[in-house]
Motif scaffolding. Structure first.
Motif, short mmCIF file in Angstrom:
data_model
loop_
_atom_site.label_atom_id
_atom_site.label_comp_id
_atom_site.label_asym_id
_atom_site.label_seq_id
_atom_site.Cartn_x
_atom_site.Cartn_y
_atom_site.Cartn_z
N ARG A 58 0.73 -1.26 0.06
CA ARG A 58 0.02 -0.08 0.15
C ARG A 58 0.75 1.33 0.00
NH1 ARG A 58 -2.13 -0.98 4.33
NH2 ARG A 58 -1.07 0.67 5.68
N LEU A 59 2.04 1.18 0.74
CA LEU A 59 3.13 2.28 0.86
C LEU A 59 3.91 2.56 -0.52
CD1 LEU A 59 3.63 2.16 4.49
CD2 LEU A 59 1.88 3.82 3.50
N ALA A 60 3.98 1.42 -1.16
CA ALA A 60 4.82 1.23 -2.35
C ALA A 60 5.01 2.75 -3.18
CB ALA A 60 4.67 0.19 -3.20
N PRO A 61 3.79 3.34 -3.58
CA PRO A 61 3.70 4.56 -4.35
C PRO A 61 4.40 5.77 -3.51
CG PRO A 61 1.70 3.28 -4.74
CD PRO A 61 2.43 2.91 -3.54
N GLN A 62 4.18 6.02 -2.38
CA GLN A 62 4.37 6.92 -1.59
C GLN A 62 6.11 6.72 -1.24
OE1 GLN A 62 2.32 7.88 1.97
NE2 GLN A 62 0.65 6.39 1.31
N ARG A 69 12.16 12.10 -4.83
CA ARG A 69 12.09 13.42 -4.39
C ARG A 69 13.62 13.63 -3.53
NH1 ARG A 69 7.50 15.17 -0.37
NH2 ARG A 69 6.67 14.50 -2.23
N HIS A 70 14.24 12.46 -2.96
CA HIS A 70 15.23 12.55 -2.16
C HIS A 70 16.50 11.78 -2.55
CE1 HIS A 70 12.71 14.98 0.61
NE2 HIS A 70 12.02 14.00 0.82
N LYS A 71 16.51 11.60 -4.06
CA LYS A 71 17.48 10.46 -4.37
C LYS A 71 19.00 10.96 -4.24
CE LYS A 71 17.03 12.52 -8.99
NZ LYS A 71 16.80 12.11 -10.64
N ASP A 72 19.08 12.41 -4.24
CA ASP A 72 20.36 12.79 -3.90
C ASP A 72 20.81 13.08 -2.44
OD1 ASP A 72 20.87 12.53 -6.61
OD2 ASP A 72 20.17 14.61 -7.23
N ARG A 73 19.79 13.01 -1.74
CA ARG A 73 20.00 13.40 -0.31
C ARG A 73 19.60 12.07 0.51
NH1 ARG A 73 16.40 18.55 -0.03
NH2 ARG A 73 15.13 17.18 -1.32
N PRO A 74 20.37 11.11 0.87
CA PRO A 74 20.13 9.93 1.66
C PRO A 74 19.85 10.08 2.89
CG PRO A 74 22.18 9.83 0.42
CD PRO A 74 21.89 11.13 0.39
N GLU A 75 20.31 11.05 3.70
CA GLU A 75 19.72 11.25 5.14
C GLU A 75 18.38 11.67 5.05
OE1 GLU A 75 22.33 12.61 3.75
OE2 GLU A 75 24.32 11.87 4.65
N ARG A 76 18.01 12.63 4.20
CA ARG A 76 16.52 13.18 4.11
C ARG A 76 15.60 12.07 3.91
NH1 ARG A 76 15.53 18.55 3.25
NH2 ARG A 76 13.10 17.72 3.47
N LEU A 77 16.07 11.06 2.96
CA LEU A 77 15.33 9.94 2.36
C LEU A 77 15.04 8.95 3.62
CD1 LEU A 77 13.99 8.05 0.32
CD2 LEU A 77 16.15 7.34 -0.28
N GLN A 78 16.08 8.54 4.19
CA GLN A 78 15.80 7.76 5.34
C GLN A 78 14.78 8.25 6.57
OE1 GLN A 78 16.92 4.85 5.55
NE2 GLN A 78 18.03 5.08 3.73
N ALA A 79 15.12 9.65 6.93
CA ALA A 79 14.28 10.36 7.93
C ALA A 79 12.86 10.18 7.28
CB ALA A 79 14.79 11.62 7.97
N ALA A 80 12.64 10.61 5.85
CA ALA A 80 11.03 10.58 5.33
C ALA A 80 10.57 9.13 5.58
CB ALA A 80 11.37 11.07 3.94
N LEU A 81 11.47 8.23 5.19
CA LEU A 81 10.81 6.86 5.04
C LEU A 81 10.44 6.22 6.58
CD1 LEU A 81 13.30 5.13 2.62
CD2 LEU A 81 10.61 5.78 2.32
N ALA A 82 11.61 6.76 7.44
CA ALA A 82 10.91 6.39 8.83
C ALA A 82 9.67 7.01 9.44
CB ALA A 82 12.24 6.91 9.81
N GLU A 83 9.65 8.36 9.01
CA GLU A 83 8.37 9.03 9.16
C GLU A 83 7.25 8.47 8.79
OE1 GLU A 83 5.88 11.87 10.93
OE2 GLU A 83 8.00 11.33 11.36
N TYR A 85 6.89 5.21 7.78
CA TYR A 85 6.20 3.83 8.48
C TYR A 85 5.85 4.11 9.74
CZ TYR A 85 8.34 1.22 4.50
OH TYR A 85 8.57 0.61 3.27
N ARG A 86 6.41 5.29 10.51
CA ARG A 86 5.82 5.51 11.82
C ARG A 86 4.73 5.88 11.84
NH1 ARG A 86 9.70 8.58 13.15
NH2 ARG A 86 8.62 10.51 12.93
N GLU A 87 4.07 6.54 10.76
CA GLU A 87 2.72 7.47 10.68
C GLU A 87 1.86 5.99 10.35
OE1 GLU A 87 2.74 10.33 7.85
OE2 GLU A 87 3.49 11.73 9.27
N GLU A 88 2.20 5.20 9.43
CA GLU A 88 1.43 4.09 9.19
C GLU A 88 1.36 2.65 10.14
OE1 GLU A 88 -0.72 3.83 6.80
OE2 GLU A 88 -0.14 5.91 5.97
#
Length: 274
Positions: A58-62, A69-83, A85-88
């Protein structure tokens, strides 16, 4: 000292449980019942894994959008993914726990059925449970092994169809991903290397896994392109041409005779007047 010797206490418990069942039913049936009992005990973990897989789907599109959006910023990507999965209330590793829990049980069963013990002296249709297919002789023994491998192949084919129908997320980026569905037939090859009792365990646990997955994912829609052929447009009639070469024009419909609903002033009179 082998790593498997650390499992000896658990192996003795498994041996005693199968031996107790073998007092009531044949030993081969006791192996099947013991395997089913353990898989039934692990079923809650399988349900949790199924929920995790559905959440990831269900979360695959997001997740794909965040990767873009964050392919050049790994730190931002990890934080966004953690957020995300935490919300879901989910985790990208939710489906790994049942597999990890089954590994020790598989190791215990492998140790139990590959080391000499009194259980392997019992038979299935006249074939010793400790016999390898390479030592089989006679049509009867080969028939028993053939039936076992046919059952494993049937279960493997079901897994092969499922893997082809719903490929794993991100599998397309793995080199040789097209060969991954064929791993479903690996149990047939492995069963040829172990005694009959271990092959019987493999057949039971793989059949349980296939049925369990089909039940837990029964509400997941199948891909739309699987059994649906693309619609082909209806052929249109070619436009006819006049003898002069010009495209034909649509004729006007002949004027219908005045019916009873026409205005009286437009009817012809009996004398031919209007």
């Amino acid at each position: 000292m082998s790593v498997f010797t650390l499992l000896d206490p658990a192996v003795r418990l498994a041996h005693d449980a199968v031996a107790a069942l073998a007092q009531v039913v044949p030993t081969a049936v006791a192996v099947v019942l013991f395997t089913v009992a353990v898989r039934l005990a692990l079923h809650p973990l399988a349900r949790a894994a199924a929920r995790g897989e559905k959440a990831r789907a269900r979360l695959a599109p997001q997740v794909a959008e965040l990767n873009r959006r964050h392919k050049d910023r790994p730190e931002r990507l990890q934080a966004a993914l953690a957020e995300l999965y935490r919300e879901e209330g989910s985790s990208p590793f939710a489906g790994c726990l049942p597999m990890l829990v089954q590994l020790p049980f598989f190791s215990v069963m492998y140790r139990l059925f590959t080391t000499p013990n009194d259980l392997l002296d019992h038979t299935l249709a006249g074939v010793p449970l400790g016999l390898h297919v390479g030592s089989a002789h006679g049509a009867g023994q080969l028939l028993v092994f053939g039936a076992l491998y046919a059952g494993l192949a049937a279960v493997g084919y079901a897994g092969f169809r499922r893997a082809r129908r719903t490929p794993a997320e991100g599998a397309a980026a793995v080199p040789g991903a097209r060969l991954l569905p064929y791993l479903s037939f690996g149990t047939v090859l492995f069963a040829a290397l172990v005694p009959l009792a271990a092959g019987l365990y493999l057949l039971t646990t793989t059949a349980w896994s296939a049925a369990e997955r089909a039940w837990l994912h029964r509400d997941v829609p199948r891909p739309a392109a699987e059994d649906r052929a693309p619609a082909t447009p209806a052929p249109t009639a070619p436009a006819t041409e006049h003898r002069s070469g010009k495209p034909a024009t649509r004729r006007k419909a002949p004027r219908r005779a005045n019916g009873p609903g026409r205005p009286a002033g437009r009817r012809r009179t009996a004398a031919g007047g209007r």
